[in-house]
Design a protein around this motif. Structure first.
Motif, mmCIF file in Angstrom:
data_model
loop_
_atom_site.group_PDB
_atom_site.id
_atom_site.type_symbol
_atom_site.label_atom_id
_atom_site.label_comp_id
_atom_site.label_asym_id
_atom_site.label_seq_id
_atom_site.Cartn_x
_atom_site.Cartn_y
_atom_site.Cartn_z
ATOM 1 N N PRO A 81 -22.546 -24.483 -52.607
ATOM 2 C CA PRO A 81 -21.916 -24.974 -53.852
ATOM 3 C C PRO A 81 -21.219 -23.857 -54.625
ATOM 4 C CG PRO A 81 -24.273 -24.685 -54.205
ATOM 5 C CD PRO A 81 -24.019 -24.353 -52.756
ATOM 6 N N TRP A 82 -20.005 -23.528 -54.236
ATOM 7 C CA TRP A 82 -19.263 -22.457 -54.900
ATOM 8 C C TRP A 82 -19.004 -22.814 -56.363
ATOM 9 C CZ3 TRP A 82 -18.563 -17.983 -52.287
ATOM 10 C CH2 TRP A 82 -18.701 -18.025 -50.893
ATOM 11 N N ARG A 83 -19.220 -21.844 -57.235
ATOM 12 C CA ARG A 83 -19.033 -22.058 -58.673
ATOM 13 C C ARG A 83 -17.681 -21.562 -59.161
ATOM 14 N NH1 ARG A 83 -23.133 -18.736 -61.581
ATOM 15 N NH2 ARG A 83 -22.658 -17.309 -59.870
ATOM 16 N N HIS A 84 -17.129 -20.547 -58.494
ATOM 17 C CA HIS A 84 -15.922 -19.904 -59.001
ATOM 18 C C HIS A 84 -14.762 -20.101 -58.038
ATOM 19 C CE1 HIS A 84 -19.302 -17.535 -60.824
ATOM 20 N NE2 HIS A 84 -18.587 -17.801 -61.909
ATOM 21 N N ALA A 85 -13.686 -20.659 -58.540
ATOM 22 C CA ALA A 85 -12.459 -20.725 -57.738
ATOM 23 C C ALA A 85 -11.960 -19.308 -57.500
ATOM 24 C CB ALA A 85 -11.407 -21.550 -58.471
ATOM 25 N N TRP A 86 -11.315 -19.103 -56.374
ATOM 26 C CA TRP A 86 -10.885 -17.753 -56.030
ATOM 27 C C TRP A 86 -9.535 -17.820 -55.320
ATOM 28 C CZ3 TRP A 86 -11.691 -13.211 -57.751
ATOM 29 C CH2 TRP A 86 -11.386 -12.064 -57.019
ATOM 30 N N ALA A 87 -8.538 -17.196 -55.950
ATOM 31 C CA ALA A 87 -7.192 -17.171 -55.383
ATOM 32 C C ALA A 87 -6.969 -15.958 -54.491
ATOM 33 C CB ALA A 87 -6.158 -17.187 -56.506
ATOM 34 N N GLY A 88 -7.977 -15.095 -54.394
ATOM 35 C CA GLY A 88 -7.847 -13.911 -53.552
ATOM 36 C C GLY A 88 -7.350 -12.711 -54.328
ATOM 37 N N ARG A 89 -7.576 -11.550 -53.758
ATOM 38 C CA ARG A 89 -7.111 -10.303 -54.364
ATOM 39 C C ARG A 89 -6.692 -9.388 -53.230
ATOM 40 N NH1 ARG A 89 -9.855 -7.606 -59.759
ATOM 41 N NH2 ARG A 89 -8.026 -6.354 -60.290
ATOM 42 N N GLY A 90 -5.407 -9.071 -53.165
ATOM 43 C CA GLY A 90 -4.866 -8.301 -52.054
ATOM 44 C C GLY A 90 -5.180 -6.823 -52.147
ATOM 45 N N LEU A 91 -4.760 -6.083 -51.110
ATOM 46 C CA LEU A 91 -5.054 -4.656 -51.034
ATOM 47 C C LEU A 91 -4.187 -3.797 -51.948
ATOM 48 C CD1 LEU A 91 -6.777 -2.489 -49.631
ATOM 49 C CD2 LEU A 91 -4.956 -2.307 -47.916
ATOM 50 N N PRO A 92 -2.880 -4.049 -52.097
ATOM 51 C CA PRO A 92 -2.074 -3.197 -52.988
ATOM 52 C C PRO A 92 -2.643 -3.197 -54.404
ATOM 53 C CG PRO A 92 -0.651 -4.547 -51.619
ATOM 54 C CD PRO A 92 -2.048 -5.047 -51.398
ATOM 55 N N GLY A 93 -2.860 -2.001 -54.941
ATOM 56 C CA GLY A 93 -3.429 -1.864 -56.273
ATOM 57 C C GLY A 93 -4.943 -1.881 -56.311
ATOM 58 N N ALA A 94 -5.589 -1.921 -55.153
ATOM 59 C CA ALA A 94 -7.045 -2.048 -55.103
ATOM 60 C C ALA A 94 -7.740 -0.724 -55.403
ATOM 61 C CB ALA A 94 -7.484 -2.546 -53.726
ATOM 62 N N VAL A 95 -8.957 -0.830 -55.929
ATOM 63 C CA VAL A 95 -9.911 0.275 -56.042
ATOM 64 C C VAL A 95 -11.192 -0.212 -55.376
ATOM 65 C CG1 VAL A 95 -11.249 1.758 -57.579
ATOM 66 C CG2 VAL A 95 -8.897 1.151 -58.177
ATOM 67 N N LEU A 96 -11.544 0.396 -54.252
ATOM 68 C CA LEU A 96 -12.675 -0.052 -53.445
ATOM 69 C C LEU A 96 -13.954 0.685 -53.831
ATOM 70 C CD1 LEU A 96 -10.915 0.030 -49.943
ATOM 71 C CD2 LEU A 96 -11.068 -1.905 -51.515
ATOM 72 N N TYR A 97 -15.077 0.010 -53.596
ATOM 73 C CA TYR A 97 -16.383 0.590 -53.902
ATOM 74 C C TYR A 97 -17.322 0.250 -52.756
ATOM 75 C CZ TYR A 97 -20.514 1.718 -56.840
ATOM 76 O OH TYR A 97 -21.671 2.258 -57.385
ATOM 77 N N GLU A 98 -17.646 1.249 -51.937
ATOM 78 C CA GLU A 98 -18.495 1.020 -50.771
ATOM 79 C C GLU A 98 -19.965 1.035 -51.190
ATOM 80 O OE1 GLU A 98 -19.128 2.655 -46.212
ATOM 81 O OE2 GLU A 98 -18.760 4.109 -47.812
ATOM 82 N N LEU A 99 -20.702 0.014 -50.765
ATOM 83 C CA LEU A 99 -22.126 -0.009 -51.076
ATOM 84 C C LEU A 99 -22.914 -0.583 -49.909
ATOM 85 C CD1 LEU A 99 -23.414 -3.061 -51.906
ATOM 86 C CD2 LEU A 99 -21.910 -2.737 -53.855
ATOM 87 N N HIS A 100 -24.194 -0.208 -49.876
ATOM 88 C CA HIS A 100 -25.137 -0.661 -48.864
ATOM 89 C C HIS A 100 -26.160 -1.535 -49.554
ATOM 90 C CE1 HIS A 100 -28.918 -0.123 -46.470
ATOM 91 N NE2 HIS A 100 -28.083 -0.382 -45.479
ATOM 92 N N ILE A 101 -26.236 -2.804 -49.162
ATOM 93 C CA ILE A 101 -27.102 -3.754 -49.853
ATOM 94 C C ILE A 101 -28.553 -3.272 -49.864
ATOM 95 C CG2 ILE A 101 -28.158 -6.039 -49.611
ATOM 96 C CD1 ILE A 101 -25.511 -6.134 -51.060
ATOM 97 N N GLY A 102 -29.003 -2.665 -48.783
ATOM 98 C CA GLY A 102 -30.403 -2.288 -48.670
ATOM 99 C C GLY A 102 -30.832 -1.136 -49.558
#
Length: 581
Positions: A81-102
């Motif tokens: 049951p998705w709550r948030h509509a999402w139109a996507g977010r492309g790579l140009p202009g991105a700031v990435l944040y790498e994380l490890h769930i564990g």
């Protein structure tokens, strides 16, 4: 419900559903496929037996509640049951944040990580890049020894946990990128070879026999991994995938598997009406990786840039062992070349490899965002003997210099979890192998590897010791005063979003360095970053012609002089906006 499995070597196959065997029929339209139609409620356990052998998990199981070697569970990927509509977010202009769930939290689950997403949104991050989440034996590990590429590690929260995480991220305006491993499966729990020719001895990788991408039966193997990638993007509403070590995807066919994958992802993007992207980890410095397919490239949308990391690391720390040797001779000049040209190794001689390496990028046609730049990653920290971070190696002041070049430089920036406040927790190599022989082999192999470089056995953390994982969990900052590095990172990201064009071509990037004086300047379109790496001496950096407006700095600096010179205190960085470009 239709159950199906590819098992071309089997003479007969049975579905075992809730403990009840059901004979499967050959699919007359698809060679090697077996089918059975049965009613099955969500959660029902099932697996397949080949020629009266043991019950094996479905290679395409979406949920493995008891681990990757036990039966799967029926699940409906479209029922969340998705709550948030999402139109996507492309790579140009991105700031990435790498994380490890564990290790992002002490709990090590998707739901616990959700509680920290507001921090990332406030920081200015646009996309969370998750390290691999596919199942592997045991509870804790980096995730690169996964053995079920269609499922989600149950101790993290399983597929519903991942969906909840992505949905919550979207609620904060954050996209999600997932690190996937197609070049090998883990050494324990891999049952794919019992089903068919998923691997080939025609090629070999550091992990053994290569994934079969070009020999007999490889059509189905390619479809297996491409199907997994599309399923994650579609069913979990991801924005992109990071592809681990694509140089180990050995493929002699006319159309490389990566080109086939990128075409399928672009088609899915059109079907869904939102941007999707692929980021490669590649050791080849090959422009074809990100070149468009119509230009005979593989059509991936970006790649990690280890040349940038290595040059920056040498400038920050002075280290020069191993693969850093090529970058340590003149690290500032090397870094300037990487910033301007994209690669350092672009056809010249590599002493570390003992041969020429790489090819040049086309500066005129390559957008700078196709290269991902970083000062730290899970690899570059965790593959050190003690997993020590930049702040431990060089101190907070120099970490701030690196942040200026990563976040206001030309490439798509990526931070590793905790980097933004100068986390002091190490990120160490940890495993939870259930096979005692494998556990001992990994433990002794790591000690042997680093023992050859002068470390004693007692100094090397035991990967199997739970304390090694626990040491690697982030210790989140508390108290009334926020770490100054956190404010610095937030300011730099805001400057990037406001002033740096997302489609900046590499041709609009120019860098210059003075190795002796210790300064480096990089002009990325309208943004200029000037850094003095010297620990003790002030420096006068050449900015060139045009007016410059200071936007942020680690120290107070006088305004640039009329001659284009900028006085920089020791170990300082200044970010400026050019009045004319």
């Amino acid at each position: 419900m239709l159950f199906e499995v590819w098992a071309p070597w089997a003479q007969h196959v049975s579905l075992h559903l809730s403990g009840r065997p059901v004979a499967m029929a050959r699919d007359e339209g698809r060679a090697g496929w077996w089918l059975a139609e049965e009613e099955a409620p969500p959660g029902a356990r099932y697996g397949f037996a080949l020629d009266d052998g043991p019950v094996l998990p479905d290679p395409r199981a979406r949920r493995l509640p008891e681990g990757p070697e036990r039966p799967g569970a029926v699940t409906d990927p479209g029922a969340f049951p998705w709550r948030h509509a999402w139109a996507g977010r492309g790579l140009p202009g991105a700031v990435l944040y790498e994380l490890h769930i564990g290790t992002f939290t002490g709990e090590g689950t998707f739901d616990a990580a959700v509680e920290r997403l507001g921090h990332l949104a406030a920081l200015g991050v646009t996309h969370v890049e998750l390290m691999p989440v596919c199942p592997f034996p045991g509870r804790h590990g980096w995730g690169y020894d996964g053995v079920a590429p269609w499922a989600v590690h149950e101790p993290y929260g399983g597929p519903e946990g991942l969906a909840r995480f992505v949905d919550a991220a979207h609620g904060h305006g954050l996209g999600v990128v997932l690190d996937v491993v197609h070049n090998h499966l883990g050494p324990s729990g891999n049952r794919l070879p019992e089903f068919g020719p998923y691997f080939t001895d025609g090629h070999h990788t550091p992990w053994g026999s290569a994934v079969n991408l070009d020999a007999e039966g490889s059509d189905e193997v390619r479809a297996y991994f491409i199907g997994s990638a599309l399923a994650f993007l579609r069913d979990f509403r991801l924005d992109g995938l990071r592809l681990d070590a694509v140089h180990a995807l050995i493929d002699d066919r006319a159309e490389h598997m990566l080109a086939e994958l990128s075409a399928a992802v672009d088609a899915l993007s059109g079907e869904l009406g939102r941007p999707l992207f692929l980021i490669a980890e590649s050791d080849r410095n090959d422009p074809r990786t990100t070149a468009p397919r119509k230009a005979n490239g593989q059509g991936l949308h970006a790649q990690w840039n280890d040349d940038f990391h290595h040059a920056l690391h040498c400038a920050m720390t002075g280290e020069g062992q191993g693969y850093y040797a090529d970058f340590a001779r003149a690290p500032l000049e090397t870094l300037a070349k990487v910033l301007s040209d994209g690669f350092f190794h672009d056809g010249g001689y590599s002493a570390f490899r003992g041969r020429r390496h790489g090819r040049p990028l086309d500066r005129e046609t390559t957008p700078a965002h196709r290269l991902v730049g970083y000062a730290q990653t899970h690899d570059q920290i965790g593959n050190r003997a003690l997993g020590d971070r930049m702040t431990a190696l060089a101190g907070e002041e120099r970490a701030a210099l690196a942040a200026a070049l990563v976040l206001c430089g030309p490439f798509t920036p990526m931070l590793f979890m905790g980097e933004e406040w100068g986390a002091t927790t190490p990120w160490q190599y940890f495993t939870d192998h259930q096979d005692p022989e494998l556990a001992e082999a990994v433990r002794s192999g790591r000690r042997r590897e680093f023992g050859a470089h002068g470390w004693t056995e007692e100094e090397i953390p035991d990967p199997q010791d739970p304390a090694t994982r626990n040491r690697s969990c982030l210790a989140w900052p508390g108290g009334p005063r926020e770490p100054w590095l956190l404010g610095w990172h937030r300011r730099l990201i805001a400057i990037r979003h406001e002033h740096l064009p997302p489609d900046l071509p590499l041709a609009d990037v120019r860098a210059e360095a003075d190795e002796g004086a210790g300064w480096l300047v990089v002009h990325s379109g309208p943004l200029t970053v000037a850094v003095n790496f010297s620990r003790e001496e002030a420096a006068t950096a050449r900015l060139g012609e045009g007016g410059f407006e200071p936007l942020a700095g680690t120290h107070r600096c006088p305004p640039p002089g009329r001659s284009g010179g900028l006085e920089l205190p020791p170990q300082s960085a200044t970010v400026l906006r050019r009045a004319s470009v």
